[in-house]
Design a protein around this motif. Structure first.
Motif, PDB file in Angstrom:
ATOM      1  N   ASP A   1       0.940  -1.265   0.025  1.00  0.00           N
ATOM      2  CA  ASP A   1       0.234  -0.050   0.200  1.00  0.00           C
ATOM      3  C   ASP A   1       0.735   0.966   0.088  1.00  0.00           C
ATOM      4  O   ASP A   1       1.773   1.683   1.090  1.00  0.00           O
ATOM      5  CB  ASP A   1      -1.248   0.778   0.738  1.00  0.00           C
ATOM      6  N   ARG A   2       0.667   1.417  -1.117  1.00  0.00           N
ATOM      7  CA  ARG A   2       2.562   3.481  -0.848  1.00  0.00           C
ATOM      8  C   ARG A   2       1.185   4.430  -0.097  1.00  0.00           C
ATOM      9  O   ARG A   2       2.558   5.056  -0.015  1.00  0.00           O
ATOM     10  CB  ARG A   2       2.252   3.603  -2.449  1.00  0.00           C
ATOM     11  N   GLU A   3       0.114   4.104  -0.276  1.00  0.00           N
ATOM     12  CA  GLU A   3      -0.767   5.668   0.870  1.00  0.00           C
ATOM     13  C   GLU A   3       0.468   5.549   2.256  1.00  0.00           C
ATOM     14  O   GLU A   3       0.298   6.212   3.100  1.00  0.00           O
ATOM     15  CB  GLU A   3      -1.705   5.578   0.659  1.00  0.00           C
ATOM     16  N   ARG A   4       0.798   3.773   2.562  1.00  0.00           N
ATOM     17  CA  ARG A   4       0.750   3.807   3.922  1.00  0.00           C
ATOM     18  C   ARG A   4       2.548   3.449   4.285  1.00  0.00           C
ATOM     19  O   ARG A   4       2.595   4.309   4.350  1.00  0.00           O
ATOM     20  CB  ARG A   4       0.330   2.415   4.594  1.00  0.00           C
ATOM     21  N   VAL A   5       3.019   2.765   2.994  1.00  0.00           N
ATOM     22  CA  VAL A   5       4.475   3.054   2.494  1.00  0.00           C
ATOM     23  C   VAL A   5       4.792   3.259   1.563  1.00  0.00           C
ATOM     24  O   VAL A   5       4.801   2.281   0.551  1.00  0.00           O
ATOM     25  CB  VAL A   5       5.250   1.874   3.728  1.00  0.00           C
TER      26      VAL A   5
ATOM     27  N   ALA B   1      27.174 -10.553   7.137  1.00  0.00           N
ATOM     28  CA  ALA B   1      27.124  -9.927   6.230  1.00  0.00           C
ATOM     29  C   ALA B   1      25.519  -9.486   5.809  1.00  0.00           C
ATOM     30  O   ALA B   1      24.949  -9.846   6.392  1.00  0.00           O
ATOM     31  CB  ALA B   1      28.430 -10.293   5.304  1.00  0.00           C
ATOM     32  N   SER B   2      25.626  -8.514   4.988  1.00  0.00           N
ATOM     33  CA  SER B   2      24.356  -7.865   5.279  1.00  0.00           C
ATOM     34  C   SER B   2      24.562  -7.192   3.425  1.00  0.00           C
ATOM     35  O   SER B   2      25.555  -6.787   3.470  1.00  0.00           O
ATOM     36  CB  SER B   2      23.999  -6.937   5.852  1.00  0.00           C
ATOM     37  N   ARG B   3      23.438  -6.718   2.827  1.00  0.00           N
ATOM     38  CA  ARG B   3      23.538  -5.615   1.837  1.00  0.00           C
ATOM     39  C   ARG B   3      21.657  -5.533   1.929  1.00  0.00           C
ATOM     40  O   ARG B   3      20.932  -6.529   1.874  1.00  0.00           O
ATOM     41  CB  ARG B   3      23.001  -7.217   0.481  1.00  0.00           C
ATOM     42  N   GLY B   4      22.228  -3.812   1.709  1.00  0.00           N
ATOM     43  CA  GLY B   4      20.452  -3.028   2.294  1.00  0.00           C
ATOM     44  C   GLY B   4      20.202  -2.618   0.672  1.00  0.00           C
ATOM     45  O   GLY B   4      21.266  -2.754  -1.139  1.00  0.00           O
ATOM     46  N   LEU B   5      18.654  -3.052   0.118  1.00  0.00           N
ATOM     47  CA  LEU B   5      17.700  -2.728  -0.552  1.00  0.00           C
ATOM     48  C   LEU B   5      17.159  -1.235  -0.601  1.00  0.00           C
ATOM     49  O   LEU B   5      16.202  -1.650   0.318  1.00  0.00           O
ATOM     50  CB  LEU B   5      16.953  -4.149  -1.312  1.00  0.00           C
ATOM     51  N   ARG B   6      17.051  -0.921  -1.687  1.00  0.00           N
ATOM     52  CA  ARG B   6      15.394  -0.138  -1.268  1.00  0.00           C
ATOM     53  C   ARG B   6      15.056  -0.156  -2.807  1.00  0.00           C
ATOM     54  O   ARG B   6      15.174   0.725  -3.190  1.00  0.00           O
ATOM     55  CB  ARG B   6      16.294   1.914  -1.807  1.00  0.00           C
ATOM     56  N   VAL B   7      13.264  -0.663  -1.618  1.00  0.00           N
ATOM     57  CA  VAL B   7      12.855  -1.062  -2.294  1.00  0.00           C
ATOM     58  C   VAL B   7      11.268   0.082  -3.214  1.00  0.00           C
ATOM     59  O   VAL B   7      10.706   0.435  -2.334  1.00  0.00           O
ATOM     60  CB  VAL B   7      12.352  -2.108  -2.615  1.00  0.00           C
ATOM     61  N   PRO B   8      11.660   0.986  -4.216  1.00  0.00           N
ATOM     62  CA  PRO B   8      10.435   2.135  -3.750  1.00  0.00           C
ATOM     63  C   PRO B   8       9.146   1.400  -4.756  1.00  0.00           C
ATOM     64  O   PRO B   8       9.472   0.871  -4.889  1.00  0.00           O
ATOM     65  CB  PRO B   8      10.453   2.935  -4.698  1.00  0.00           C
ATOM     66  N   VAL B   9       8.525   2.315  -4.147  1.00  0.00           N
ATOM     67  CA  VAL B   9       6.238   1.228  -3.908  1.00  0.00           C
ATOM     68  C   VAL B   9       6.106   2.395  -5.236  1.00  0.00           C
ATOM     69  O   VAL B   9       5.500   3.695  -4.715  1.00  0.00           O
ATOM     70  CB  VAL B   9       5.570   1.126  -3.310  1.00  0.00           C
ATOM     71  N   SER B  10       5.924   2.564  -6.392  1.00  0.00           N
ATOM     72  CA  SER B  10       5.174   2.935  -7.251  1.00  0.00           C
ATOM     73  C   SER B  10       3.443   2.801  -8.017  1.00  0.00           C
ATOM     74  O   SER B  10       2.837   2.058  -6.985  1.00  0.00           O
ATOM     75  CB  SER B  10       5.592   2.687  -9.173  1.00  0.00           C
ATOM     76  N   ASP B  11       2.805   4.176  -7.897  1.00  0.00           N
ATOM     77  CA  ASP B  11       1.484   4.426  -7.131  1.00  0.00           C
ATOM     78  C   ASP B  11       0.760   3.703  -8.030  1.00  0.00           C
ATOM     79  O   ASP B  11       1.293   3.470  -9.437  1.00  0.00           O
ATOM     80  CB  ASP B  11       1.392   5.589  -6.992  1.00  0.00           C
ATOM     81  N   VAL B  12      -0.479   3.282  -7.815  1.00  0.00           N
ATOM     82  CA  VAL B  12      -1.412   2.579  -8.738  1.00  0.00           C
ATOM     83  C   VAL B  12      -2.475   3.612  -8.539  1.00  0.00           C
ATOM     84  O   VAL B  12      -3.109   4.088  -7.555  1.00  0.00           O
ATOM     85  CB  VAL B  12      -1.611   1.231  -9.210  1.00  0.00           C
ATOM     86  N   ASN B  13      -3.653   4.236  -9.118  1.00  0.00           N
ATOM     87  CA  ASN B  13      -5.234   4.802  -8.602  1.00  0.00           C
ATOM     88  C   ASN B  13      -5.334   4.299  -8.222  1.00  0.00           C
ATOM     89  O   ASN B  13      -6.839   3.633  -8.648  1.00  0.00           O
ATOM     90  CB  ASN B  13      -5.342   5.731 -10.208  1.00  0.00           C
ATOM     91  N   ASP B  14      -5.728   3.758  -6.977  1.00  0.00           N
ATOM     92  CA  ASP B  14      -6.535   3.109  -6.043  1.00  0.00           C
ATOM     93  C   ASP B  14      -7.206   3.537  -5.188  1.00  0.00           C
ATOM     94  O   ASP B  14      -7.799   3.042  -3.964  1.00  0.00           O
ATOM     95  CB  ASP B  14      -5.880   1.653  -5.605  1.00  0.00           C
TER      96      ASP B  14
ATOM     97  N   PRO C   1      -4.528  10.588  -1.181  1.00  0.00           N
ATOM     98  CA  PRO C   1      -3.654  10.050  -1.444  1.00  0.00           C
ATOM     99  C   PRO C   1      -2.846   9.574  -1.694  1.00  0.00           C
ATOM    100  O   PRO C   1      -1.563   9.238  -2.183  1.00  0.00           O
ATOM    101  CB  PRO C   1      -3.989   9.307  -0.340  1.00  0.00           C
ATOM    102  N   ASP C   2      -2.885   9.593  -3.333  1.00  0.00           N
ATOM    103  CA  ASP C   2      -2.415   9.053  -4.627  1.00  0.00           C
ATOM    104  C   ASP C   2      -1.134   9.996  -5.280  1.00  0.00           C
ATOM    105  O   ASP C   2      -1.298  11.580  -4.077  1.00  0.00           O
ATOM    106  CB  ASP C   2      -2.580   8.468  -5.741  1.00  0.00           C
ATOM    107  N   GLU C   3       0.030   9.784  -5.719  1.00  0.00           N
ATOM    108  CA  GLU C   3       0.499  10.774  -5.948  1.00  0.00           C
ATOM    109  C   GLU C   3       1.136  11.099  -7.468  1.00  0.00           C
ATOM    110  O   GLU C   3      -0.395  10.296  -8.636  1.00  0.00           O
ATOM    111  CB  GLU C   3       2.210  10.570  -5.705  1.00  0.00           C
ATOM    112  N   ALA C   4       1.073  11.923  -8.326  1.00  0.00           N
ATOM    113  CA  ALA C   4       1.546  12.564  -9.472  1.00  0.00           C
ATOM    114  C   ALA C   4      -0.399  12.738 -10.145  1.00  0.00           C
ATOM    115  O   ALA C   4      -0.788  13.333  -9.882  1.00  0.00           O
ATOM    116  CB  ALA C   4       2.353  11.399 -10.484  1.00  0.00           C
ATOM    117  N   GLY C   5      -0.576  12.179 -11.162  1.00  0.00           N
ATOM    118  CA  GLY C   5      -1.149  12.221 -11.797  1.00  0.00           C
ATOM    119  C   GLY C   5      -2.685  11.901 -11.555  1.00  0.00           C
ATOM    120  O   GLY C   5      -3.348  11.961 -11.501  1.00  0.00           O
TER     121      GLY C   5
END
Length: 833
Positions: free
Chosen positions: A409-413, A432-445, A477-481
């Motif tokens: 849920d992009r609006e939550r995280v 050992a560890s490896r960090g990943l940045r995972v962005p969530v893309s928005d859908v019109n929900d 709460p959606d983003e962009a368009g």
């Protein structure tokens, strides 16, 4: 006897074959370098499959680990060579070279294990470390002296790697072969005849190595032997091989071993110096150093088990004689593994951003995990932190997939910081560890949502066109368009005088949600406007939300009182409409002169006339009061403050003159107050003339009645009735009895009926303080004005259907009713705006 033995052997072979099939194990062998297409074995037949069953049940091969270079024929079910087989590349020196394969068979699914042994052929010739070897031998060397030579190596195994050596013919040297172990043979050069440097200073020999293959392959090395003079005793080591074990964590400078060599000579010929002549692997030259005088070997660099696990050094002890003599030994250094390597985590593929509507199980990233250590030190355990919404799934050895375990849920995280952690099995364990940045893309929900379902807006009338009335805001709460909201007036309107859409009164800014007026609002035209505002986002598909707006127009005192024609006159219908129009125009009105008659001798309090006025405003702005402006002082007449009734202030006599001119001001209670004036001309006549005027007015036309200008007062009507009664009954009763009859008639006279019909409403409330009119729609009201104190009276219109949108036809509008009558001294008054 022989037949029984053969039967027993046959049974043993059958039992062994049955056991092999039951265990799912089939073994084949094939020679390396076999041509592509070579049949290794009839796999389908060996697995007990019928003809054509291999293709029907999709018999196929699954390779494990290294490339198998074999394949299963789909048609025949035979195991074939598919590409070049190089045993040395596949297995090196390992023997036997066995490839473990898995064979899958469907319907039902079965797994068979196939072991393919790649047998060696003699395809590699022996190779010496160098093409040329220089030796120095003292001429004083005795026959039988031995000089070790570096042997050749062969990449093959077995008989193909069994080497034999031959030496080119020489009268001074022969070749002796020494077995260092079961497989390796080390050649030694043996002196068979004393040397004479003056005769032959240099001997050139060829050492040939031959393997045991068929046909045999050979390799050669040239031996260049220099004969040295004098010093005839070489140094000798106390051990031929020194074996040492060190952990890879040993510090630089650690003593590895101390080698010792002695020389039987004396003096300078017995002084020995040590050097390292050969490093296996060559990188070993950077790892150790030897003290040339003491023979101590120390570490000069850190050891790394993961790079080299065994070092082999050749040590030479050389005396200082002329020529110097040397002895040799071998040092074998074995490196022991320690847990000095942390696991390594690599991201081989990353698919971001992840759509918030991605399904559970979606692969986000592919990772590779490894540890260079061995054994428990190299066994790695992996996990993800935080544990949700992602998880790890093992795909192959050391390979993992980062998959989605929960819905997003992009609006939550909107973005996750994921850490893949790895830990080995060493003691202590390394991580050992490896960090990943995972962005969530928005859908019109998410649809736009207003803060309120209903907005109440108050606006004063006569506002300027373009004035801002309110600001509406819908949150998406959606983003962009998907979160960009546009506003529009969707539906709604107002009736009365024809339907008008809300868009003709107000408009909303599509971007800011600012609600503004398209034109000035008029309370008298519009009191309430209800419409919907729609918010639509720019997503695909677009989502929308609605909110209801109730716009209440607040009244301003923008209409002055307007005088009405006398009740019952023919001009009343048009006069009322004109008065209302004048009031709505915001201007005061001043009527022409109104006429009324009063009888001499009329007592104080006798109503002579009534001034009627209406105000198009409402509330206090429409509450009217009447004031006698002229004449001032103690005149013969007075006017009711809120009723507008003109009555005698005292008894009239001839001294008051034949006519009185009254100037009456009608004011409302607005801020600032607005007013209108009326001029009333009262003629003082005899009572008989008043009665005649009343009779003529009751029988004349509406034009004649309108000439009266005002309502006749109840005193004049009462006097006329007395005269006619006295004449009729010939003065039978006395004046007192006549007064009693008139009093009774006035008390029990029938009340006025309520007239109503569709059209605008005038609500008149009769009370002690006078009348207060309030405009509504679709009704009329009638009040009785008899001068006495009354409780409030409210009249509502009947349930007529509302007019359809659009202008109403003129022929359907009811004519305003008019009524003027005199009953027991009371006047019935019908009023309408």
């Amino acid at each position: 006897m022989g037949e029984r033995w053969c039967a027993a052997v046959l049974r043993v072979l059958v039992l062994q074959a049955a056991w092999a099939l039951a265990g799912g194990q089939v073994r084949y062998s094939v020679a390396e370098e076999a041509k592509a297409g070579t049949v290794v074995g009839r796999l389908a037949q060996d697995l007990g499959l019928e003809a054509g069953e291999a293709e029907a049940r999709r018999l196929r091969l699954v390779a494990q680990g290294r490339r198998a270079s074999v394949e299963v024929s789909g048609a025949s079910g035979a195991l074939l060579v598919s590409s070049r087989l190089d045993r040395e590349e596949l297995c090196g020196k390992s023997a036997p070279c066995a490839l473990r394969l898995e064979v899958l068979l469907e319907r039902p699914l079965r797994v068979f294990h196939v072991e393919l042994e790649v047998t060696d052929i003699n395809d590699n010739a022996p190779i010496f470390p160098a093409a040329r070897k220089n030796l120095s031998i003292a001429e004083s060397s005795l026959p039988g002296s031995r000089f070790p030579l570096e042997g050749a190596s062969d990449a093959d195994i077995g008989a193909n790697a069994q080497l034999s050596y031959t030496l080119s013919p020489s009268e001074h040297f022969t070749l002796d072969l020494q077995k260092s172990n079961e497989q390796n043979i080390e050649p030694e050069l043996v002196l068979t005849k004393p040397l004479d440097r003056e005769t032959i200073p240099v001997h050139r020999l060829v050492l040939t190595a031959s393997d045991g293959g068929r046909p045999s392959l050979t390799g050669t090395m040239e031996l260049v032997i220099s004969v040295l003079d004098a010093n005839d005793n070489a140094p000798q080591f106390n051990q031929s091989v020194y074996k040492v074990q060190l952990p890879e964590s040993a510090a630089v400078g650690t003593l590895v071993v101390r080698v010792n060599a002695t020389d039987a000579d004396e003096g300078i010929n017995s002084e020995v110096t040590y050097t390292v002549t050969n490093f296996i692997p060559p990188s070993g030259k950077d790892v150790i150093s030897i003290n040339t005088n003491t023979g101590e070997i120390h570490l000069t660099a850190a050891l790394d088990f993961e790079e080299v696990s065994i070092y082999d050094f050749r040590i030479e002890a050389k005396d200082k004689g002329t020529p110097p003599l040397s002895g040799h030994c071998k040092v074998v250094l074995e490196v022991l593994d320690v847990n000095d390597n942390a696991p390594e985590v690599w991201v081989t593929s990353l698919s971001v951003p992840v759509a918030e509507d991605a399904s559970v199980g979606t692969v986000v990233a592919l990772l590779s995990v490894s540890d260079r250590d061995s054994g428990e030190n190299g066994r790695v355990r992996c996990w993800v932190w935080p544990a949700s919404p992602f998880g790890l799934e093992a795909t192959f050895a050391g390979s993992y997939s980062l998959v989605l375990r929960e819905a997003l849920d992009r609006e939550r995280v909107s973005e996750y910081e994921v850490e893949v952690r790895a830990e080995d099995g060493g003691a202590p364990a390394l991580r050992a560890s490896r960090g990943l940045r995972v962005p969530v893309s928005d859908v019109n929900d998410n649809a736009p949502a207003f803060a309120q379902a209903v907005y109440t807006v108050l606006a004063r009338e006569n506002n300027a066109a373009g004035a801002e009335l309110a600001r509406l805001w819908a949150r998406d709460p959606d983003e962009a368009g998907n979160g960009r909201v546009s506003y529009s007036v969707w539906e709604g309107g107002a009736g009365g005088g024809g339907w008008r859409a809300a868009s003709s009164y107000v408009s909303v800014d599509a971007e800011s949600g600012r609600l503004w007026a398209l034109r000035p609002l008029d309370y008298e035209e519009l009191q309430v406007l209800q419409f919907e505002v729609r918010a639509v986002d720019a997503g695909e598909p677009p989502l929308c939300g609605n909110a209801t707006v109730q716009l209440f127009v607040l009244d301003e005192n923008d209409n002055a009182p307007a005088l009405l024609p006398p009740a019952g006159s023919a001009a009343e219908a048009g006069g009322v409409a004109a008065a209302e129009a004048a009031a709505a125009a915001g201007a005061g009105s001043e009527s022409g002169t109104l006429w009324a008659w009063a009888a001499w001798g009329a007592p104080a309090g006798q109503v002579v006339a009534k001034i009627r006025a209406v105000d198009a405003d409402s509330g206090y702005n429409a509450w009217l009061r009447y004031e006698l402006w002229e004449p001032r002082g103690k005149g013969p007449f007075r006017v009711g403050l809120y009723s507008g009734e003109v009555s005698t202030a005292r008894a009239l006599d001839e001294a008051d003159g034949p006519r009185q001119r009254l100037l009456i001001v009608v004011r409302d209670h607005g801020e600032p107050a607005r007013s209108a004036t009326a001029t009333l001309s009262v003629s003082l006549v005899e009572a008989a003339e008043v009665a005649a005027a009343a009779g003529s007015s009751s029988s004349s036309s509406s034009v004649s009645r309108s000439a009266l200008g005002v309502e006749l007062g109840p005193g004049a009507a009462s006097a006329a009735t007395n005269v006619w009664l006295v004449v009729a009954i010939c003065a039978v009763s006395s004046l007192f009895l006549l007064a009693v009859v008139l009093y009774g008639a006035s008390r029990w006279a029938p009340r006025a009926a309520v007239l109503s019909g569709p059209g605008p409403t005038t609500l008149v409330c009769a009370s002690e303080v006078g009348s207060w009119s309030y405009s509504q729609r679709h009704s009329r009201s009638l009040c009785v004005a008899d001068g006495a104190a009354k409780s409030d009276l409210m009249v509502f219109s009947p349930n007529f259907p509302p007019p359809p949108p659009g202008p109403a036809p003129k022929d359907t509008q009811p004519e305003p009713s008019a009524l003027l009558d005199t009953v027991s001294g009371n006047t019935l008054l019908v009023s309408h705006p």
